[in-house]
Design an enzyme around this catalytic site. Structure first.
Site, short mmCIF file in Angstrom:
data_model
loop_
_atom_site.label_atom_id
_atom_site.label_comp_id
_atom_site.label_asym_id
_atom_site.label_seq_id
_atom_site.Cartn_x
_atom_site.Cartn_y
_atom_site.Cartn_z
N ASP A 128 -5.32 8.43 11.06
CA ASP A 128 -3.98 7.95 11.37
C ASP A 128 -3.49 8.43 12.71
O ASP A 128 -3.79 9.54 13.15
CB ASP A 128 -3.00 8.40 10.28
CG ASP A 128 -3.16 7.56 9.02
OD1 ASP A 128 -2.98 6.34 9.11
OD2 ASP A 128 -3.49 8.13 7.97
N GLU A 184 0.86 -1.18 0.00
CA GLU A 184 0.00 0.00 0.00
C GLU A 184 0.90 1.22 0.00
O GLU A 184 1.71 1.40 0.91
CB GLU A 184 -0.86 0.04 1.26
CG GLU A 184 -1.95 -1.01 1.31
CD GLU A 184 -2.72 -0.99 2.62
OE1 GLU A 184 -3.61 -1.83 2.77
OE2 GLU A 184 -2.42 -0.13 3.48
N TYR A 235 -10.38 -4.99 3.55
CA TYR A 235 -9.48 -4.54 4.60
C TYR A 235 -10.27 -4.53 5.90
O TYR A 235 -11.17 -3.70 6.08
CB TYR A 235 -8.96 -3.14 4.26
CG TYR A 235 -7.85 -2.64 5.16
CD1 TYR A 235 -8.00 -2.57 6.55
CD2 TYR A 235 -6.63 -2.22 4.62
CE1 TYR A 235 -6.99 -2.11 7.35
CE2 TYR A 235 -5.61 -1.75 5.43
CZ TYR A 235 -5.80 -1.70 6.79
OH TYR A 235 -4.78 -1.23 7.60
#
Lengths: 397, 264
Positions: B60, B49, B174
């Protein structure tokens, strides 16, 4: 009204991490159920009246009108609401909702600290622990409000990333929420963020416009020619605009932060100078570079120092229903002085933008016309900054 | 069949689990970042990725946020990330997923982006802040270019949403292991295994588990019921420590090898 997925035309929606999606869906359901529930409204209306001090007055600014020599200027006194700004309208609504949803913890972001204070206040009233995220730069600029929040029992978390202002506080609040989503209620203070926040915050703030419409009709026997409000994320403006949207003859003006001037690049004039993009969960106008990276906004008022804007404002701009202008830091300071000296009212620096524009507008209008200004907050919190500015001016002599 | 499908088919037939490595494009510079990508591929990463940095990465944690800042100050943008993939493709065939936030992609323009991405050698897109409901303006462009749209599922999603994204997505699913942001964790909560098992049983797509996985043992545990493990922050940490230094790619290579070994 937005579509069922929260889109105002091409704007709005839900652009968030998957982890938050179910929480947003749950929130929307709880909000719709509460809004239909008479008992919820009874409790909210009671608190708005007896706790927040509503209805707030509509005040005819006689001396300011005389000085402008044009349209008659009326001021909606949200500065007189409990905690010093309109923010309490929304935090009471969402606070009741958080309690109804059984959430054990509330988080919020704040720029000027007005939303933080209003959140901390409501959490104290409801007995729910709360944490406020605030950019380190804003903690410095608005130390008075930081102290108030702490006295109310809230934990204030200074945010040191990015520009250390409202945008970064919102980033950090989102990170907290994605981590503690099952137990935590995220109390957004503006008509921004993912659906249903823009619609929900507008609905809780729409009490401003409902009162103002009734009061204005009583005072003037007609509708205002123009309605003026400052726009950062846009909650006080949506609050007053909403009741007037259905009267096409009433001109609506949103006033953005012109900072050091639009050509300086240091401003918060998202609708005037931004481009469409996605930040903090919704699609709207944004200050961004050609790579899609978010730019720092600049404004003397921490509450307007935000590179995004609520999606409904983007839609009102696109459709032409509302017009958006900007007022610089210096003009806002002049607006502050004007209202202080002529009316004995000290507005927040955010609201000073609306005052400055309304005064300029009134000058160009006829005495038979009228301007309604939403004075979203009072200026006590800005005394530190105003003192700094005066000292700076003296040092410069 | 896309390159990502082929990679998972090969893994399944050989009975091993996949390793997905995340690295931020341009961290700390475009040239160094290419060396790290090659090192990861050479050491056995099955899929990479490539993160496109964004100024406001709200999903994040501090590690990848710092990587984004380094990458942005090295001038990285969407076009730069495509250029990086093109250079990587000169030497390696490892499937690449472009990973990022909506706004930089949107600014580039989805239809152009998908064409340019395919031409550069990208195999799929993973857009962190683009849930299923907003896929409308994006998915047709991704499909038209013959690329995969990697959907995300979270512990909070519920089976109904998982099945919906499984139907629309392609490549792999995912699976976010924990509620939270990306970042190195010492352990994953015990309920991850049961959740992974439930999802893997019900879905059509191969399942890659990510968020928090930082050691070979954790990767092995996470893939007990899944097809692959995603390791991001722990790799980025090596980049942060070494920067452009000559030992960085070798250290990443050792780490990736140890992860892959635990998955065979």
């Amino acid at each position: 009204m937005p579509d069922p997925a929260g889109h105002f035309g091409p704007f709005g929606g839900r652009y968030v991490a998957e982890t938050l999606m179910s929480a947003l869906i749950e929130l929307e359901k709880a909000y719709r159920a509460a809004w239909r529930d008479r008992a919820f409204h009874r409790e909210l209306d009671g608190l708005l009246e007896n706790y927040a001090g509503r209805p707030t007055p509509l005040y005819f600014a006689e001396r300011l009108t005389k000085k402008a020599g044009g349209a008659r200027i009326h001021i909606k006194r949200e500065d007189l609401a409990h905690t010093g700004s309109h923010k309490i309208n929304n935090t009471l609504g969402q606070g009741l909702l958080a309690r109804r949803m059984g959430k054990r913890r509330v988080i919020a972001e704040t720029g000027a600290g007005q939303h933080g204070v209003a959140t901390a206040t409501v959490c104290a009233r409801m007995g729910i622990p709360c944490e406020i995220y605030m950019g380190e730069e804003d903690v410095r600029r608005q130390s008075h409000n930081v102290f108030r929040m702490r006295l109310l029992g809230a934990r204030v978390n200074p945010v040191t990333s990015g520009s250390r202002t409202l945008k970064d506080a919102m980033n950090e609040a989102l990170r907290d929420w994605v981590t503690n989503v099952r137990t935590t209620y995220y109390l957004i203070g503006s008509t921004a963020g993912p659906h249903p926040y823009p619609e929900m915050v507008r609905d809780f703030q729409s009490v401003i416009g409902r009162e103002a419409l009734r009061q204005f009709r009583k005072a003037e026997g007609k509708l205002p020619t123009a309605v003026v409000a400052c726009v950062g994320g846009g909650s006080n403006a949506m609050g007053i605009f909403t009741s007037f949207l259905r009267y096409p003859r009433v001109r609506l003006y949103g006033v953005e932060a012109g900072g050091l001037g639009l050509s300086s690049g240091k401003h918060g004039a998202t609708l005037s100078r931004g481009k469409v993009g996605v930040l903090h969960g919704s699609k709207s106008f944004l200050l961004q570079d050609s790579d899609g990276q978010i730019l720092e906004a600049h404004s003397i008022s921490a509450g307007l120092d935000y590179p995004g804007v609520g999606p409904e404002h983007a839609w009102l701009k696109e459709t032409g229903r509302a017009k958006y202008h900007s007022v610089t830091d210096a003009q806002a300071l002049a607006g502050f002085s004007l209202l202080s000296r002529y009316e004995g009212i000290q507005p927040a620096l955010e609201s000073s933008h609306a005052v400055a524009f309304a005064y300029r507008l009134a000058k160009t209008m006829r005495p038979s016309e009228t301007v309604l200004v939403n004075l979203s907050g009072r200026g006590d919190k800005d005394m530190g900054i105003l003192m700094e500015m005066q000292e700076g001016a003296r040092d410069g002599d | 069949m896309t390159a990502i499908d082929a990679a998972f088919r090969r893994l399944r037939s050989s009975g091993e689990k996949g390793l997905v490595v995340y690295l931020t494009a341009g961290d700390p510079t475009p040239a160094a970042s290419l060396r790290y990508l090659r090192a990861a591929a050479d050491a056995g990463a099955d899929l990479i990725e490539v993160g496109v940095p964004f100024s406001d990465p709200t999903a994040d944690g501090p590690m990848i946020e710092a990587a984004s800042r380094r990458a942005l100050s090295s001038g990285m943008n969407v076009a730069g990330a495509l250029e990086l993939v093109r250079s990587f493709r000169g030497t390696h065939a490892t499937p690449i997923v472009l990973f990022g936030y909506y706004n930089p992609f949107y600014r580039y323009g989805w239809p152009f982006l998908c064409e340019d991405a395919r031409e550069a050698g990208v195999d799929g897109f993973l857009v962190v802040d683009l849930p299923f409901e907003e896929r409308g303006e994006v998915l047709p462009a991704i499909r038209k270019a013959g690329l995969d749209w990697i959907p995300l599922a979270a512990p909070t999603s519920g089976m109904e949403r998982v099945l919906a994204v499984d139907r629309e997505g392609s490549g792999f699913l995912y699976l976010i292991s924990v509620t939270g942001v990306t970042g190195v964790r010492k352990a994953l909560p015990p309920e991850v295994a049961a959740w992974t098992r439930k999802v893997a049983k019900a879905t059509r797509l191969p399942v890659a588990v990510g968020f928090g996985i930082s050691s070979p043992a954790m990767a092995a545990a996470a893939t007990r019921f899944a097809d692959a493990a995603v390791v991001g922050s722990a790799c980025v940490k090596i980049v942060e420590r070494n920067g452009r230094g000559p030992r960085g790619p070798a250290e990443l290579s050792r780490f990736v090898r140890s992860l892959k070994k635990a998955l065979r």
